[in-house]
Scaffold this active site. Structure first.
Site, PDB file in Angstrom:
ATOM      1  N   CYS A  94     -33.906  31.766 -32.919  1.00 38.96           N
ATOM      2  CA  CYS A  94     -34.957  32.219 -33.831  1.00 38.96           C
ATOM      3  C   CYS A  94     -34.822  33.715 -34.080  1.00 38.96           C
ATOM      4  O   CYS A  94     -34.888  34.185 -35.228  1.00 38.96           O
ATOM      5  CB  CYS A  94     -36.329  31.900 -33.252  1.00 38.96           C
ATOM      6  N   CYS A  95     -34.614  34.494 -33.021  1.00 42.79           N
ATOM      7  CA  CYS A  95     -34.427  35.937 -33.169  1.00 42.79           C
ATOM      8  C   CYS A  95     -33.189  36.236 -34.011  1.00 42.79           C
ATOM      9  O   CYS A  95     -33.168  37.206 -34.778  1.00 42.79           O
ATOM     10  CB  CYS A  95     -34.291  36.609 -31.811  1.00 42.79           C
ATOM     11  N   CYS A 100     -43.189  39.268 -31.723  1.00 45.83           N
ATOM     12  CA  CYS A 100     -43.787  38.256 -32.596  1.00 45.83           C
ATOM     13  C   CYS A 100     -44.995  37.621 -31.909  1.00 45.83           C
ATOM     14  O   CYS A 100     -45.053  37.516 -30.675  1.00 45.83           O
ATOM     15  CB  CYS A 100     -42.761  37.186 -32.954  1.00 45.83           C
ATOM     16  N   CYS A 109     -44.589  34.865 -29.256  1.00 51.37           N
ATOM     17  CA  CYS A 109     -43.729  35.217 -28.127  1.00 51.37           C
ATOM     18  C   CYS A 109     -44.230  36.414 -27.332  1.00 51.37           C
ATOM     19  O   CYS A 109     -43.503  36.965 -26.501  1.00 51.37           O
ATOM     20  CB  CYS A 109     -42.315  35.517 -28.632  1.00 51.37           C
ATOM     21  N   CYS A 130     -34.112  40.540 -27.331  1.00 54.84           N
ATOM     22  CA  CYS A 130     -33.997  39.626 -28.469  1.00 54.84           C
ATOM     23  C   CYS A 130     -32.617  39.684 -29.090  1.00 54.84           C
ATOM     24  O   CYS A 130     -32.254  38.812 -29.871  1.00 54.84           O
ATOM     25  CB  CYS A 130     -35.058  39.947 -29.519  1.00 54.84           C
TER      26      CYS A 130
END
Length: 241
Positions: A113-114, A202, A205, A230
């Site tokens: 995702c990162c 985020c 997270c 990340c």
């Protein structure tokens, strides 16, 4: 650079962060200041006094807290600066979300995702620069940032001519020094800090930290305690043997 990185690091270790900032901004025309947290605004506060049109950029992942978006706008207005807001490639993001859903990182880790939301937009921005400035501190994450240098050759990303220099003017500062500067100079900060958030990423997270927890323990808490990065500072991550 006429001097070696080791010599420069030794030279600036006894100087103020703004001295290194001034040096960095004088050395490079294509240099950007990465902005997301409290440390970065301290650097913005210093940098605009040296170069009012300093290139400030931030990554909008699409998953930030509402307070973080308000913070970005507050900083833009406070310093009367343009902030280059970088967003994920929409095709790549749509493909990722359609295939994996909105919360896949809870199942298989945050790296993918990162990669889509942060790393790709950062790589694109850095490809236009010769150097960048970050707010990294050695004491932010003892497991991954304890060896951060004031000036480094960035081996994780490439600049517009291949090489990329990374400046970390606050590497030797503590969190207490950052917040003392914020108080003394009335620097804007994210209101989430008033609710126990220390290291802010985020929304899904990030969570507040408890008393005596390290600041990075509020990030990706469902994963192991080791490498809370990340990928923006991929050179910090200690490879497993």
């Amino acid at each position: 650079m006429t001097q070696t990185l080791s010599a420069l690091n030794e030279q600036f270790a006894s100087q103020r962060p703004k001295d290194l900032l001034k040096y960095a901004l004088e050395q490079h025309d294509a240099i950007g200041l990465s902005f997301s947290g409290a440390e970065d605004v301290v650097l913005i506060d210093m940098a605009v006094k040296i170069r009012p049109d300093v290139d400030v950029f931030t990554l909008d992942t699409g998953r930030l807290h509402a307070e973080t978006y308000e913070f970005i706008e507050k900083v833009r207005q406070h310093y009367s600066i343009r902030i280059d807001i970088r967003t994920p490639d929409q095709t790549a993001l749509q493909t990722f979300v359609n295939e994996k859903g909105l919360f896949s990182f809870y199942e298989d880790g945050h790296q993918e995702c990162c990669g889509v939301r942060k790393i790709a937009p950062l790589r694109q921005k850095l490809s236009t620069l010769d150097a960048w400035i970050t707010g990294q501190r050695r004491d932010q994450s003892p497991g991954t940032r304890s060896d951060v240098q004031l000036i480094e050759a960035d081996t994780a990303f490439k600049g517009r001519n291949g090489e990329l220099t990374k400046y970390n003017p606050l590497a030797l500062w503590t969190s207490a020094q950052v917040w003392e500067y914020i108080k003394v100079f009335d620097v804007p900060y994210n209101s989430l800090h008033e609710r126990g958030f220390v290291s802010i990423g985020c929304q899904p997270c990030t969570r507040p930290t408890l008393p005596n927890q390290h600041e990075r323990e509020g990030r990706w808490w469902w994963e192991g305690a080791g490498h809370k990065e990340c990928g923006l500072h991929a050179g910090n991550i200690i490879k497993k043997g």
